[in-house]
Motif scaffolding. Structure first.
Motif, PDB file in Angstrom:
ATOM      1  N   SER A  93      -2.285  14.793 -49.226  1.00  0.00           N
ATOM      2  CA  SER A  93      -3.852  14.837 -49.696  1.00  0.00           C
ATOM      3  C   SER A  93      -3.905  14.080 -50.964  1.00  0.00           C
ATOM      4  CB  SER A  93      -4.328  16.414 -50.320  1.00  0.00           C
ATOM      5  OG  SER A  93      -3.478  16.991 -51.009  1.00  0.00           O
ATOM      6  N   PHE A  94      -3.088  13.791 -51.663  1.00  0.00           N
ATOM      7  CA  PHE A  94      -3.281  12.927 -52.860  1.00  0.00           C
ATOM      8  C   PHE A  94      -3.179  11.369 -52.306  1.00  0.00           C
ATOM      9  CE2 PHE A  94      -1.530  15.115 -56.805  1.00  0.00           C
ATOM     10  CZ  PHE A  94      -2.010  16.337 -56.142  1.00  0.00           C
ATOM     11  N   LEU A  95      -2.273  11.192 -51.386  1.00  0.00           N
ATOM     12  CA  LEU A  95      -2.343   9.828 -51.009  1.00  0.00           C
ATOM     13  C   LEU A  95      -3.790   9.454 -50.115  1.00  0.00           C
ATOM     14  CD1 LEU A  95       0.388   8.168 -51.097  1.00  0.00           C
ATOM     15  CD2 LEU A  95       0.585   8.521 -48.878  1.00  0.00           C
ATOM     16  N   ALA A  96      -4.226  10.613 -49.635  1.00  0.00           N
ATOM     17  CA  ALA A  96      -5.344  10.447 -48.773  1.00  0.00           C
ATOM     18  C   ALA A  96      -6.805  10.079 -49.412  1.00  0.00           C
ATOM     19  CB  ALA A  96      -5.702  11.483 -47.791  1.00  0.00           C
ATOM     20  N   GLU A 143      -8.819   3.045 -49.168  1.00  0.00           N
ATOM     21  CA  GLU A 143      -7.792   1.616 -48.548  1.00  0.00           C
ATOM     22  C   GLU A 143      -6.552   1.467 -48.917  1.00  0.00           C
ATOM     23  OE1 GLU A 143      -8.716  -2.762 -50.357  1.00  0.00           O
ATOM     24  OE2 GLU A 143     -10.174  -1.536 -50.954  1.00  0.00           O
ATOM     25  N   HIS A 144      -6.223   2.430 -49.597  1.00  0.00           N
ATOM     26  CA  HIS A 144      -4.703   2.422 -50.274  1.00  0.00           C
ATOM     27  C   HIS A 144      -4.180   3.245 -49.207  1.00  0.00           C
ATOM     28  CE1 HIS A 144      -1.876   2.667 -53.115  1.00  0.00           C
ATOM     29  NE2 HIS A 144      -1.664   4.012 -53.119  1.00  0.00           N
ATOM     30  N   THR A 145      -4.759   4.330 -48.468  1.00  0.00           N
ATOM     31  CA  THR A 145      -4.120   5.172 -47.359  1.00  0.00           C
ATOM     32  C   THR A 145      -3.837   4.150 -46.199  1.00  0.00           C
ATOM     33  OG1 THR A 145      -5.677   7.169 -48.194  1.00  0.00           O
ATOM     34  CG2 THR A 145      -4.546   7.281 -46.146  1.00  0.00           C
ATOM     35  N   GLU A 146      -5.014   3.673 -46.079  1.00  0.00           N
ATOM     36  CA  GLU A 146      -4.961   2.917 -44.784  1.00  0.00           C
ATOM     37  C   GLU A 146      -3.910   1.844 -44.867  1.00  0.00           C
ATOM     38  OE1 GLU A 146      -7.766  -0.341 -42.636  1.00  0.00           O
ATOM     39  OE2 GLU A 146      -8.707   1.109 -43.973  1.00  0.00           O
ATOM     40  N   GLY A 147      -3.763   1.188 -46.013  1.00  0.00           N
ATOM     41  CA  GLY A 147      -2.591   0.242 -46.485  1.00  0.00           C
ATOM     42  C   GLY A 147      -1.111   0.910 -46.163  1.00  0.00           C
ATOM     43  N   PHE A 148      -1.006   1.996 -46.701  1.00  0.00           N
ATOM     44  CA  PHE A 148       0.412   2.326 -46.791  1.00  0.00           C
ATOM     45  C   PHE A 148       0.804   3.695 -45.696  1.00  0.00           C
ATOM     46  CE2 PHE A 148      -0.002   0.608 -50.948  1.00  0.00           C
ATOM     47  CZ  PHE A 148       1.258  -0.147 -50.996  1.00  0.00           C
ATOM     48  N   THR A 149      -0.223   4.293 -45.002  1.00  0.00           N
ATOM     49  CA  THR A 149       0.194   5.370 -44.197  1.00  0.00           C
ATOM     50  C   THR A 149       1.268   5.145 -43.147  1.00  0.00           C
ATOM     51  OG1 THR A 149      -1.674   6.601 -44.947  1.00  0.00           O
ATOM     52  CG2 THR A 149      -0.749   7.389 -42.730  1.00  0.00           C
ATOM     53  N   PRO A 150       0.872   3.785 -42.411  1.00  0.00           N
ATOM     54  CA  PRO A 150       1.780   3.363 -41.405  1.00  0.00           C
ATOM     55  C   PRO A 150       3.181   3.403 -41.709  1.00  0.00           C
ATOM     56  CG  PRO A 150      -0.245   2.100 -41.503  1.00  0.00           C
ATOM     57  CD  PRO A 150      -0.105   2.859 -42.647  1.00  0.00           C
ATOM     58  N   GLN A 151       3.348   3.313 -43.091  1.00  0.00           N
ATOM     59  CA  GLN A 151       4.800   3.132 -43.404  1.00  0.00           C
ATOM     60  C   GLN A 151       5.484   4.234 -43.960  1.00  0.00           C
ATOM     61  OE1 GLN A 151       4.110  -0.329 -46.035  1.00  0.00           O
ATOM     62  NE2 GLN A 151       5.337  -1.493 -45.087  1.00  0.00           N
ATOM     63  N   GLY A 203      14.278  23.662 -46.957  1.00  0.00           N
ATOM     64  CA  GLY A 203      15.257  24.526 -46.544  1.00  0.00           C
ATOM     65  C   GLY A 203      14.808  24.957 -45.193  1.00  0.00           C
ATOM     66  N   THR A 204      14.321  26.373 -45.239  1.00  0.00           N
ATOM     67  CA  THR A 204      14.224  26.989 -43.819  1.00  0.00           C
ATOM     68  C   THR A 204      12.573  27.004 -43.530  1.00  0.00           C
ATOM     69  OG1 THR A 204      14.062  29.056 -44.807  1.00  0.00           O
ATOM     70  CG2 THR A 204      16.202  28.406 -43.589  1.00  0.00           C
ATOM     71  N   GLU A 205      11.791  26.414 -44.637  1.00  0.00           N
ATOM     72  CA  GLU A 205      10.480  26.641 -44.699  1.00  0.00           C
ATOM     73  C   GLU A 205       9.701  25.403 -44.279  1.00  0.00           C
ATOM     74  OE1 GLU A 205       7.362  26.762 -48.677  1.00  0.00           O
ATOM     75  OE2 GLU A 205       9.548  26.858 -48.833  1.00  0.00           O
ATOM     76  N   VAL A 206       8.886  25.916 -43.258  1.00  0.00           N
ATOM     77  CA  VAL A 206       7.813  24.441 -42.633  1.00  0.00           C
ATOM     78  C   VAL A 206       6.711  24.470 -43.562  1.00  0.00           C
ATOM     79  CG1 VAL A 206       6.462  23.777 -40.785  1.00  0.00           C
ATOM     80  CG2 VAL A 206       8.525  25.020 -40.121  1.00  0.00           C
ATOM     81  N   LEU A 207       6.727  23.088 -44.276  1.00  0.00           N
ATOM     82  CA  LEU A 207       5.599  23.150 -45.303  1.00  0.00           C
ATOM     83  C   LEU A 207       4.167  23.070 -44.952  1.00  0.00           C
ATOM     84  CD1 LEU A 207       7.319  20.229 -47.143  1.00  0.00           C
ATOM     85  CD2 LEU A 207       7.702  22.537 -47.503  1.00  0.00           C
ATOM     86  N   GLU A 208       3.388  23.598 -45.554  1.00  0.00           N
ATOM     87  CA  GLU A 208       1.871  23.848 -45.281  1.00  0.00           C
ATOM     88  C   GLU A 208       1.179  22.329 -45.276  1.00  0.00           C
ATOM     89  OE1 GLU A 208      -0.383  26.670 -47.206  1.00  0.00           O
ATOM     90  OE2 GLU A 208       1.075  28.186 -46.930  1.00  0.00           O
ATOM     91  N   GLU A 209       1.787  21.433 -46.225  1.00  0.00           N
ATOM     92  CA  GLU A 209       1.337  20.178 -46.516  1.00  0.00           C
ATOM     93  C   GLU A 209       2.395  19.179 -46.405  1.00  0.00           C
ATOM     94  OE1 GLU A 209      -0.778  19.326 -50.050  1.00  0.00           O
ATOM     95  OE2 GLU A 209      -1.467  17.377 -49.245  1.00  0.00           O
ATOM     96  N   ARG A 210       2.172  18.232 -45.435  1.00  0.00           N
ATOM     97  CA  ARG A 210       3.129  17.261 -45.686  1.00  0.00           C
ATOM     98  C   ARG A 210       3.445  16.508 -46.932  1.00  0.00           C
ATOM     99  NH1 ARG A 210       2.689  13.102 -40.708  1.00  0.00           N
ATOM    100  NH2 ARG A 210       0.538  12.625 -41.760  1.00  0.00           N
TER     101      ARG A 210
END
Lengths: 485, 485
Positions: free
Chosen positions: A81-84, A88-96, A104-111
């Motif tokens: 959510s911070f990156l988003a 412009e920044h998001t668009e530039g970096f998200t593909p990378q 651990g064993t926990e699936v995160l709520e937010e990536r």
């Protein structure tokens, strides 16, 4: 005998004029600078390569601190959510971005993103820390690892994980931020000149090549021997773009809340790639003395009868040089012959080789060989430390001069479309040409020639009256084009 | 006036005897050593905290290099299959691993671990690099960030991401590996004594507390003022465990392939937590001079009439101290009063405060105040640099002496079950007690008292004839128990 050894030893290094890319990889692997890691696009920086990194890092860190900056450490993990927040920044970096989805064993709520750059996390903290004009400027730098999921990678030049420094500053005024970004550009340029012996052009990027989210991106650009440009550092004037998105405000003396003005800037382990390419030759690496882990290697030439004496004297020589403040090393390995060692230390780029055999001892001299010119000098034993110091300084200067001459020779000016396109059928280095200032024209040039605008000079050169080398329309400024890494 | 300021300023720091944990967090946040990051369990190391880290890192790095080790850098990302190779290691670390499952838009075929420690990736590379006895020993260290998905975190002491150094060595013989592991243990102990002014016990871990995959884990253990022990560093003799799993072999002089013998060892940013707790007091941080970013702060006491003169002289004083090789700082901020500054620099733990007012100038003295004892001395102006140097050395020594006395006072010996259990109703520090050597007994003690065996002395102390303080069975050795962080 020496000749023969050399041929044998370097047979596995491709010649530069046969295949420059292969030569580059061969040097890195044979000199044990780095190795491929099991994860695609990742590398291991081996001790010799890392020693170079430490030397250049410490030299740069000293300059960064001398200009009032402090180091800190921000987290590797950034919530999506911070990156988003900044489009412009998001668009530039998200593909990378590489994403952590499980802890651990926990699936995160937010990536969580592995930082592809740290604006998003640092701005978040600045919003919390900065309260009043008394808190400004904030001048923080960090040395950290960065992860970008790259499709095509090459050791040091573009790797999935790399090391860098990233400066992040916040200021009260627009002017102060611009001055900071330019001050760092100057600092980078001086550092590359004085420490790496790499001459660079300084300029500003076009909109097409700008850092996502920046107002202006300033750049330092070097030229590689294959005629391709390499961006060796960037400094961004971020304006109030991130401040508005992350709400970084401060109470001014006028008792009103204002947004801060920001910059960010960085150089990476890519600089080691630049060092290898700019200075290397068919025998391998050639290191500028200021970043050479071994500045002077002492190689004893031993024969059965005099071995003990020569070894003791070689030891004393290396010790004396170290006391004199040089990074000296005695190569007393028994299992290798002198000729083999000569070649290995040429491959590893040690600026000075000091040979000491029974004849040298007899004559009271040391046989010194410069890596850059291969010039051989019999130096009186009692003058060797002073001579070595002076000569290392001379080598540093000569290497910069040689690289500067190359850069100059390979910067060409053309003022018309046909000559421009003809030049880019090859790899002409930098080409200075009139340009209309329009992004679509820049895109078309890139598509047709593979060349991009590396920079516009800081003091733009007026090109009115000329035709654009790309579209033939009315030119505005002179731009510097090159094919680039 | 000064009194009043102090009260005002420090009112937000909890008293140590009221709530030690709260005091710890308050000091970290008020002294701006670190802050919470948005991702759970992660921290930002702020410039002042990071400056401490740089000082301790550089001092330790120098010692690591002086013993023949080289630095390198291995990748952050480790394929799951590598981590899974060593069963014990996997079991130990998997619950703590953060997993990357996506790179850019691509879902990865194999999950990648963020390194929880680097044995798995480094062993993989060693298997490739090591060929012959000539390649041994391999003595490599790296400074890196580590990620472990912790359930309960605390700034510096246990964070999801932390910084550390990890040494990884490979040897020809069992003896050489054991000697290396012990040499590093010694190095760690000396470093903590001499640089951090933290006295430590050195010993070996029981099976229960061993590093997963190690033959033996050696440990350095310090004692915090709340009576809890803190493991400040570990050095592992890995034997041939990893060598067999990762197939790290070399050709011996006997012309046969042998497995190497390995060690690994590390210390982390946790050391900053130890510094804070061991030395701090109700006024805040108290830094040993060798890791104090500001060793001597100069505070001018200005009045309208003499302000210019005093400021100029304070400036000259700070400059003179810097030239003398001290880390000195002039606090000439106009917006804060001297009393406020006194308290701030006490909070930040600067070992020496040098006050300079018009009366001092008149008398030709500087009023110096030691942070550790608060002793005030009027030092002749022309002797201040030498005095400051000597006094910083004295402070370093006195701080170690004070901490050593505390450690000694809080190490108790008991030889029976009842006294042992009674002691652990409180937090007695280290308790030396006879132990049977059995893990189930150790588990039961931990369950019932919260205390664990921190170490067995390197030279085990024979306890035969005594009853085990846990189960009452036949004792074998004296063990050191404590409740621990």
């Amino acid at each position: 005998m020496e000749e023969q050894d050399e041929k044998k030893f370097v047979k596995d290094i491709c010649r530069r004029d046969v295949d420059f890319s292969q030569w580059y990889i061969d040097v890195i692997r044979k000199a044990e600078l780095a190795d491929y890691a099991p994860v695609r696009g990742c590398m291991v920086i081996r001790p010799y390569g890392y020693a170079i990194w430490e030397l250049l890092r410490d030299a740069l860190d000293e300059r960064i601190k001398a200009t009032g900056h402090e180091n800190a450490y921000f987290p590797l993990l950034i919530p999506e959510s911070f990156l988003a927040k900044e489009a412009e920044h998001t668009e530039g970096f998200t593909p990378q971005v590489a994403w952590v989805t499980q802890g651990g064993t926990e699936v995160l709520e937010e990536r969580l993103a592995l930082r592809p750059t740290s604006e998003a996390i640092i701005c978040q903290m600045y919003a919390k820390w900065i309260r009043s004009w008394r808190d400004l400027p904030v001048l923080i730098n960090q040395w950290a690892n960065i992860v970008r999921w790259e499709k095509v990678t090459r050791l040091f030049l573009r790797t999935t994980e790399f090391l860098w420094q990233e400066g992040h500053t916040a200021h009260r005024t627009d002017d102060e931020a611009r001055e900071e970004a330019l001050k760092i550009l100057e600092l980078y340029g001086d550092f590359m000149n004085e420490i790496l012996a790499i001459p660079v052009y300084k300029g500003v990027k076009t909109d097409r090549e700008r850092f996502p989210g920046a107002l202006q991106t300033y750049t330092v650009e070097a030229l590689m021997p294959d005629g391709r440009a390499l961006q060796t550092g960037t400094s961004h004037n971020l304006g109030q773009h991130f401040a508005k998105v992350f709400d970084i405000t401060y109470l001014e003396e006028d008792n009103k809340l204002h947004y801060v003005w920001q910059t960010s800037w960085g150089v990476t382990t890519r600089l080691i790639g630049a060092l290898i390419m700019v200075h290397g030759d068919d025998a391998g690496l050639k290191l500028p003395p200021r970043v050479a882990p071994v500045q002077a290697v002492v190689v004893p030439i031993t024969f059965e009868k005099t071995k003990e004496d020569v070894l003791a004297k070689a030891h004393a020589l290396a010790d004396e040089l170290e006391v004199a403040g040089l990074r000296a090393k005695l190569d007393d390995r028994d299992e290798y012959k002198p000729g083999w060692k000569f070649n290995e230390w040429e491959l590893r780029g040690a600026p000075l080789r000091l040979e000491l055999g029974p004849k040298d001892v007899e004559k009271g001299v040391v046989t010194a060989v410069r890596r850059d010119t291969r010039e051989k000098t019999a130096v009186p034993r009692d003058k060797i430390a002073a001579w070595a110091k002076d000569t290392l300084e001379a080598i540093q200067g000569d290497m910069l001069a040689a690289a500067s001459a190359y850069l100059k020779e390979n910067t060409k000016t053309v003022d018309n479309h046909d000559d421009f396109y003809l030049l880019f059928e090859g790899r002409p280095g930098f080409v200075r040409a009139p340009w209309c200032g329009e992004t679509p024209c820049e895109d078309q040039i890139a598509d047709e020639t593979g060349a991009t605008i590396r920079f516009i000079p800081l003091e733009p050169e007026d090109a009115r009256g000329k035709d654009c080398a790309g579209c033939g329309g009315k030119a505005k400024v002179w731009a510097y084009f090159a094919k680039a890494y």
